[in-house]
Design a protein around this motif. Structure first.
Motif, PDB file in Angstrom:
ATOM      1  N   SER A  38      -4.188   8.261   6.364  1.00  0.00           N
ATOM      2  CA  SER A  38      -4.051   9.560   5.698  1.00  0.00           C
ATOM      3  C   SER A  38      -4.339  10.740   6.628  1.00  0.00           C
ATOM      4  N   ASN A  39      -4.861  10.490   7.801  1.00  0.00           N
ATOM      5  CA  ASN A  39      -5.121  11.564   8.767  1.00  0.00           C
ATOM      6  C   ASN A  39      -3.881  11.955   9.557  1.00  0.00           C
ATOM      7  N   TYR A  40      -2.800  11.195   9.420  1.00  0.00           N
ATOM      8  CA  TYR A  40      -1.601  11.419  10.221  1.00  0.00           C
ATOM      9  C   TYR A  40      -0.483  12.017   9.377  1.00  0.00           C
ATOM     10  N   THR A  41       0.364  12.807  10.025  1.00  0.00           N
ATOM     11  CA  THR A  41       1.538  13.378   9.366  1.00  0.00           C
ATOM     12  C   THR A  41       2.688  12.376   9.438  1.00  0.00           C
ATOM     13  N   GLU A  42       3.768  12.699   8.737  1.00  0.00           N
ATOM     14  CA  GLU A  42       4.938  11.826   8.752  1.00  0.00           C
ATOM     15  C   GLU A  42       5.490  11.673  10.167  1.00  0.00           C
ATOM     16  N   GLU A  43       5.563  12.777  10.897  1.00  0.00           N
ATOM     17  CA  GLU A  43       6.108  12.727  12.257  1.00  0.00           C
ATOM     18  C   GLU A  43       5.259  11.839  13.154  1.00  0.00           C
ATOM     19  N   GLU A  44       3.938  11.961  13.041  1.00  0.00           N
ATOM     20  CA  GLU A  44       3.041  11.142  13.857  1.00  0.00           C
ATOM     21  C   GLU A  44       3.170   9.660  13.497  1.00  0.00           C
ATOM     22  N   MET A 100       0.841  -1.207   0.000  1.00  0.00           N
ATOM     23  CA  MET A 100       0.000   0.000   0.000  1.00  0.00           C
ATOM     24  C   MET A 100       0.869   1.246   0.000  1.00  0.00           C
ATOM     25  N   THR A 101       0.444   2.248  -0.751  1.00  0.00           N
ATOM     26  CA  THR A 101       1.083   3.559  -0.775  1.00  0.00           C
ATOM     27  C   THR A 101      -0.002   4.575  -0.452  1.00  0.00           C
ATOM     28  N   ILE A 102       0.214   5.341   0.604  1.00  0.00           N
ATOM     29  CA  ILE A 102      -0.803   6.293   1.069  1.00  0.00           C
ATOM     30  C   ILE A 102      -0.150   7.648   1.273  1.00  0.00           C
ATOM     31  N   GLN A 103      -0.823   8.699   0.777  1.00  0.00           N
ATOM     32  CA  GLN A 103      -0.330  10.054   1.025  1.00  0.00           C
ATOM     33  C   GLN A 103      -0.726  10.471   2.429  1.00  0.00           C
ATOM     34  N   LEU A 104       0.260  10.965   3.167  1.00  0.00           N
ATOM     35  CA  LEU A 104       0.018  11.386   4.541  1.00  0.00           C
ATOM     36  C   LEU A 104      -0.481  12.828   4.577  1.00  0.00           C
ATOM     37  N   ALA A 105      -1.018  13.214   5.721  1.00  0.00           N
ATOM     38  CA  ALA A 105      -1.501  14.587   5.910  1.00  0.00           C
ATOM     39  C   ALA A 105      -0.308  15.543   5.870  1.00  0.00           C
ATOM     40  N   PHE A 106      -0.571  16.752   5.430  1.00  0.00           N
ATOM     41  CA  PHE A 106       0.488  17.761   5.384  1.00  0.00           C
ATOM     42  C   PHE A 106       0.810  18.200   6.804  1.00  0.00           C
ATOM     43  N   SER A 107       2.104  18.348   7.077  1.00  0.00           N
ATOM     44  CA  SER A 107       2.515  18.765   8.413  1.00  0.00           C
ATOM     45  C   SER A 107       2.596  20.281   8.489  1.00  0.00           C
ATOM     46  N   ASP A 108       2.565  20.798   9.706  1.00  0.00           N
ATOM     47  CA  ASP A 108       2.674  22.232   9.930  1.00  0.00           C
ATOM     48  C   ASP A 108       4.126  22.670   9.791  1.00  0.00           C
ATOM     49  N   VAL A 109       4.307  23.822   9.136  1.00  0.00           N
ATOM     50  CA  VAL A 109       5.642  24.401   8.966  1.00  0.00           C
ATOM     51  C   VAL A 109       5.625  25.787   9.582  1.00  0.00           C
ATOM     52  N   PRO A 127       4.079  16.795  -0.602  1.00  0.00           N
ATOM     53  CA  PRO A 127       3.381  15.575  -0.193  1.00  0.00           C
ATOM     54  C   PRO A 127       4.377  14.515   0.298  1.00  0.00           C
ATOM     55  N   VAL A 128       3.999  13.808   1.330  1.00  0.00           N
ATOM     56  CA  VAL A 128       4.803  12.722   1.879  1.00  0.00           C
ATOM     57  C   VAL A 128       3.954  11.455   1.817  1.00  0.00           C
ATOM     58  N   TYR A 129       4.591  10.370   1.397  1.00  0.00           N
ATOM     59  CA  TYR A 129       3.890   9.100   1.252  1.00  0.00           C
ATOM     60  C   TYR A 129       4.476   8.077   2.216  1.00  0.00           C
ATOM     61  N   ILE A 130       3.629   7.131   2.586  1.00  0.00           N
ATOM     62  CA  ILE A 130       4.089   5.983   3.355  1.00  0.00           C
ATOM     63  C   ILE A 130       3.775   4.741   2.531  1.00  0.00           C
ATOM     64  N   LEU A 173       2.462  -5.362   9.994  1.00  0.00           N
ATOM     65  CA  LEU A 173       2.972  -4.316   9.106  1.00  0.00           C
ATOM     66  C   LEU A 173       4.450  -4.576   8.891  1.00  0.00           C
ATOM     67  N   SER A 174       4.895  -4.488   7.635  1.00  0.00           N
ATOM     68  CA  SER A 174       6.309  -4.698   7.361  1.00  0.00           C
ATOM     69  C   SER A 174       6.746  -3.803   6.208  1.00  0.00           C
ATOM     70  N   ASN A 175       8.060  -3.687   6.045  1.00  0.00           N
ATOM     71  CA  ASN A 175       8.659  -2.873   4.983  1.00  0.00           C
ATOM     72  C   ASN A 175       8.102  -1.451   4.963  1.00  0.00           C
ATOM     73  N   ILE A 176       8.050  -0.815   6.118  1.00  0.00           N
ATOM     74  CA  ILE A 176       7.500   0.530   6.229  1.00  0.00           C
ATOM     75  C   ILE A 176       8.548   1.527   5.742  1.00  0.00           C
ATOM     76  N   LYS A 177       8.149   2.331   4.754  1.00  0.00           N
ATOM     77  CA  LYS A 177       9.057   3.327   4.191  1.00  0.00           C
ATOM     78  C   LYS A 177       8.310   4.649   4.020  1.00  0.00           C
ATOM     79  N   PHE A 178       9.043   5.733   4.194  1.00  0.00           N
ATOM     80  CA  PHE A 178       8.491   7.068   4.018  1.00  0.00           C
ATOM     81  C   PHE A 178       9.193   7.727   2.843  1.00  0.00           C
ATOM     82  N   GLY A 179       8.458   8.533   2.089  1.00  0.00           N
ATOM     83  CA  GLY A 179       9.105   9.241   0.982  1.00  0.00           C
ATOM     84  C   GLY A 179       8.221  10.277   0.377  1.00  0.00           C
TER      85      GLY A 179
END
Length: 178
Positions: free
Chosen positions: A135-141, A72-81, A94-97, A172-178
């Protein structure tokens, strides 16, 4: 004579102390039992489970069926800057998991026969439920809680989709962020 009188007085005080301690312990124990009964009834009324989702009931490996899903590839929520002027905006990058997921099903569950050969037919609905959660979570979360809290939320979402606890766990396995 004074020593005898003093010894009798000390003995009486010790006996009174023991009696009052016994009365106090009886009161504390009965109150504790009533509190435990109250907590049990509240838990039953709220339908609280004795375990968290993801920890599941104890199911032997021989009683577990595994359904492996596609990656699965899911776009995560945008984080605050935080900008240079101190204002906070949403990141535009955009950040994907990406991860592999497998469903663990209890072969002894009453609903297992219903989904045994056809669980693959529900893959798109399962993926939609997973995507709605992740998709409700940011990369940091996700980095902080993906294998614990978010995993339990995914499992709960899947169990709610099927309205059954036949699926008692996920891997869950092979978890990658990008």
């Amino acid at each position: 004579m004074k020593k005898n009188l003093l010894s009798v007085l000390v003995l009486v005080l010790v006996v009174v102390n023991i009696a009052l301690s016994a009365v106090m312990m009886i009161n504390v124990l009965s109150t504790n039992q009533k509190t435990a009964a109250l907590m049990d009834s509240i838990g039953a009324a709220m339908q609280l489970e004795m375990y968290q989702p993801g920890t599941g009931p104890d199911v032997a490996l021989s009683d577990t069926a595994t359904h492996i899903m596609d990656q699965m590839t899911i776009q995560l929520a945008f984080s605050d800057v935080v900008n240079e002027d101190g204002t906070v905006t949403k990141s535009q990058k955009p950040v994907y998991i990406v991860f592999d997921i497998s469903l663990l099903m209890d072969k002894n569950h009453e609903d297992y026969a219903q989904y045994e050969g056809t669980i693959g037919d529900y893959d798109s609905m399962i993926k939609d439920a997973i995507s709605a959660v992740v998709s409700n979570y940011t990369e940091e979360e996700c980095r902080a809680a993906f294998t614990t809290d978010i995993r339990n939320e995914i499992l709960t979402s899947i169990q709610n989709l099927f309205k059954s606890k036949c699926i008692y766990g996920i891997t869950l396995s092979n978890i990658k962020f990008g």
